[in-house]
Design a protein around this motif. Structure first.
Motif, PDB file in Angstrom:
ATOM      1  N   PRO A 140       0.827  -1.219   0.000  1.00  0.00           N
ATOM      2  CA  PRO A 140       0.000   0.000   0.000  1.00  0.00           C
ATOM      3  C   PRO A 140       0.858   1.266   0.000  1.00  0.00           C
ATOM      4  CG  PRO A 140      -0.800  -1.575   1.626  1.00  0.00           C
ATOM      5  CD  PRO A 140       0.511  -2.111   1.135  1.00  0.00           C
ATOM      6  N   GLY A 141       0.466   2.220  -0.881  1.00  0.00           N
ATOM      7  CA  GLY A 141       1.135   3.511  -0.927  1.00  0.00           C
ATOM      8  C   GLY A 141       2.492   3.513  -1.591  1.00  0.00           C
ATOM      9  N   ALA A 142       2.908   2.380  -2.161  1.00  0.00           N
ATOM     10  CA  ALA A 142       4.243   2.305  -2.763  1.00  0.00           C
ATOM     11  C   ALA A 142       4.357   3.125  -4.045  1.00  0.00           C
ATOM     12  CB  ALA A 142       4.615   0.859  -3.046  1.00  0.00           C
ATOM     13  N   ALA A 143       3.260   3.260  -4.776  1.00  0.00           N
ATOM     14  CA  ALA A 143       3.276   3.982  -6.053  1.00  0.00           C
ATOM     15  C   ALA A 143       1.925   4.658  -6.268  1.00  0.00           C
ATOM     16  CB  ALA A 143       3.573   3.013  -7.201  1.00  0.00           C
ATOM     17  N   ARG A 144       1.945   5.737  -7.033  1.00  0.00           N
ATOM     18  CA  ARG A 144       0.702   6.461  -7.357  1.00  0.00           C
ATOM     19  C   ARG A 144       0.074   5.787  -8.580  1.00  0.00           C
ATOM     20  NH1 ARG A 144       2.623  12.030  -8.734  1.00  0.00           N
ATOM     21  NH2 ARG A 144       0.442  12.320  -9.293  1.00  0.00           N
ATOM     22  N   VAL A 145      -0.793   4.833  -8.317  1.00  0.00           N
ATOM     23  CA  VAL A 145      -1.427   4.066  -9.396  1.00  0.00           C
ATOM     24  C   VAL A 145      -2.727   4.760  -9.798  1.00  0.00           C
ATOM     25  CG1 VAL A 145      -2.369   1.837 -10.089  1.00  0.00           C
ATOM     26  CG2 VAL A 145      -0.395   1.940  -8.541  1.00  0.00           C
ATOM     27  N   SER A 146      -2.760   5.256 -11.032  1.00  0.00           N
ATOM     28  CA  SER A 146      -3.942   5.982 -11.506  1.00  0.00           C
ATOM     29  C   SER A 146      -4.877   5.106 -12.340  1.00  0.00           C
ATOM     30  CB  SER A 146      -3.510   7.187 -12.346  1.00  0.00           C
ATOM     31  OG  SER A 146      -2.784   6.775 -13.498  1.00  0.00           O
ATOM     32  N   VAL A 215      10.434   3.688 -11.734  1.00  0.00           N
ATOM     33  CA  VAL A 215       9.212   2.896 -11.573  1.00  0.00           C
ATOM     34  C   VAL A 215       9.553   1.410 -11.488  1.00  0.00           C
ATOM     35  CG1 VAL A 215       6.995   2.270 -12.617  1.00  0.00           C
ATOM     36  CG2 VAL A 215       7.799   4.636 -12.735  1.00  0.00           C
ATOM     37  N   VAL A 216      10.518   0.974 -12.292  1.00  0.00           N
ATOM     38  CA  VAL A 216      10.938  -0.430 -12.251  1.00  0.00           C
ATOM     39  C   VAL A 216      11.355  -0.822 -10.840  1.00  0.00           C
ATOM     40  CG1 VAL A 216      12.678  -2.095 -13.022  1.00  0.00           C
ATOM     41  CG2 VAL A 216      11.653  -0.513 -14.666  1.00  0.00           C
ATOM     42  N   TRP A 217      12.249  -0.037 -10.242  1.00  0.00           N
ATOM     43  CA  TRP A 217      12.761  -0.387  -8.906  1.00  0.00           C
ATOM     44  C   TRP A 217      11.680  -0.257  -7.845  1.00  0.00           C
ATOM     45  CZ3 TRP A 217      16.145  -3.000 -10.798  1.00  0.00           C
ATOM     46  CH2 TRP A 217      17.079  -2.543 -11.721  1.00  0.00           C
ATOM     47  N   THR A 218      10.814   0.763  -7.985  1.00  0.00           N
ATOM     48  CA  THR A 218       9.724   0.924  -7.019  1.00  0.00           C
ATOM     49  C   THR A 218       8.782  -0.274  -7.039  1.00  0.00           C
ATOM     50  OG1 THR A 218       9.793   3.337  -7.114  1.00  0.00           O
ATOM     51  CG2 THR A 218       7.727   2.343  -6.404  1.00  0.00           C
ATOM     52  N   VAL A 219       8.384  -0.678  -8.254  1.00  0.00           N
ATOM     53  CA  VAL A 219       7.423  -1.778  -8.380  1.00  0.00           C
ATOM     54  C   VAL A 219       8.051  -3.107  -7.949  1.00  0.00           C
ATOM     55  CG1 VAL A 219       6.057  -3.129 -10.022  1.00  0.00           C
ATOM     56  CG2 VAL A 219       6.039  -0.620 -10.141  1.00  0.00           C
ATOM     57  N   LEU A 220       9.290  -3.358  -8.379  1.00  0.00           N
ATOM     58  CA  LEU A 220       9.941  -4.611  -7.967  1.00  0.00           C
ATOM     59  C   LEU A 220      10.070  -4.713  -6.456  1.00  0.00           C
ATOM     60  CD1 LEU A 220      12.824  -5.169 -10.570  1.00  0.00           C
ATOM     61  CD2 LEU A 220      10.812  -6.607 -10.205  1.00  0.00           C
ATOM     62  N   ASP A 221      10.362  -3.573  -5.826  1.00  0.00           N
ATOM     63  CA  ASP A 221      10.482  -3.575  -4.362  1.00  0.00           C
ATOM     64  C   ASP A 221       9.136  -3.733  -3.664  1.00  0.00           C
ATOM     65  OD1 ASP A 221      12.133  -3.101  -1.913  1.00  0.00           O
ATOM     66  OD2 ASP A 221      10.825  -1.342  -1.740  1.00  0.00           O
ATOM     67  N   ALA A 222       8.065  -3.223  -4.321  1.00  0.00           N
ATOM     68  CA  ALA A 222       6.744  -3.223  -3.682  1.00  0.00           C
ATOM     69  C   ALA A 222       5.923  -4.466  -3.956  1.00  0.00           C
ATOM     70  CB  ALA A 222       5.964  -1.993  -4.131  1.00  0.00           C
TER      71      ALA A 222
END
Length: 225
Positions: A140-146, A215-222
């Motif tokens: 939750p809250g890891a990325a701003r998913v629109s 975004v790649v690193w954020t999503v892989l981490d999340a």
């Protein structure tokens, strides 16, 4: 049956009549092409193994002088021929007419309206529902998913997300049942991005004149598998 299971079965037995395999063929053109290619390779290998040593005293005498065992020479020759054929077919299979990247871009273009700058975000409960359908979770809250939807891609349902960044929107496809591959850079048809290996399958991250690595690193981490 997903694409990975299909290719495991067909890779071992290209002519299988497994009902689940035949049902998958009806809804996945990419896997249907894969089966045709595997059947073609199977036929080539069969023809190579069917090579017979020439008969006649002259041929046997020549081979005997060189090795002492004519049949061993022809077995070796057949083995080399099979190895060459398998190598050539492997290169063919690794360069399909419709690449993974091209399919991803075509899929994104069908949902072009999602690629807009916005401050809106997807309801967390809805996002969690979409992710868990693929047996994954996004912290939750890891990325701003629109934008978040279930989508059909390569014979499976996958999470299709759009993540908002300061530079613009970036698309993320979470493909859990894809063959493992090394990182692949994409620059095609106005899109830039990458296909990167994940704990299960791959993720495809694409933008248009937008840096995608953050975004790649954020999503892989999340992502939690």
């Amino acid at each position: 049956m997903n694409c990975e299971d299909f290719r495991t079965i067909v890779g071992a037995e290209p002519n299988t009549t497994n009902p689940e395999v035949l049902a998958h063929l009806e809804r996945c053109p990419e896997c249907a092409r894969y089966r045709e290619e595997m059947q073609a390779m199977d036929r080539l290998i069969y023809r190579a193994l069917a090579v017979e040593a020439p008969t006649g005293s002259n041929a046997d005498e020549l081979l005997t002088r060189k090795s002492g065992t004519p049949s061993r020479v022809w077995r070796m020759a057949a083995s080399v021929l099979v190895a060459v054929l398998v190598g050539a077919m492997s290169l063919w299979l690794l360069t399909p007419r419709d690449s993974f990247a091209r399919e991803a871009i075509a899929h994104i273009r069908h949902e072009q309206a999602s690629l807009v700058r916005t401050s809106d975000t997807v309801d967390p409960a809805r996002l969690d529902q979409i992710m868990t359908s693929a047996q994954v979770r996004l912290k939750p809250g890891a990325a701003r998913v629109s934008y978040a939807q279930y989508c059909n891609f390569r014979g499976q349902r996958i999470p299709h997300l759009v993540v908002q960044t300061e530079q613009g929107p970036v698309t993320v496809l979470v493909v859990t049942h894809a063959p493992t591959q090394e990182r692949e850079q994409i620059e095609e048809d106005g899109f830039q991005g990458v296909i990167v290996p994940a704990p299960r399958g791959v993720i495809v991250v694409l933008g248009q004149n937008v840096p995608v690595d953050p975004v790649v690193w954020t999503v892989l981490d999340a992502l939690e598998y």
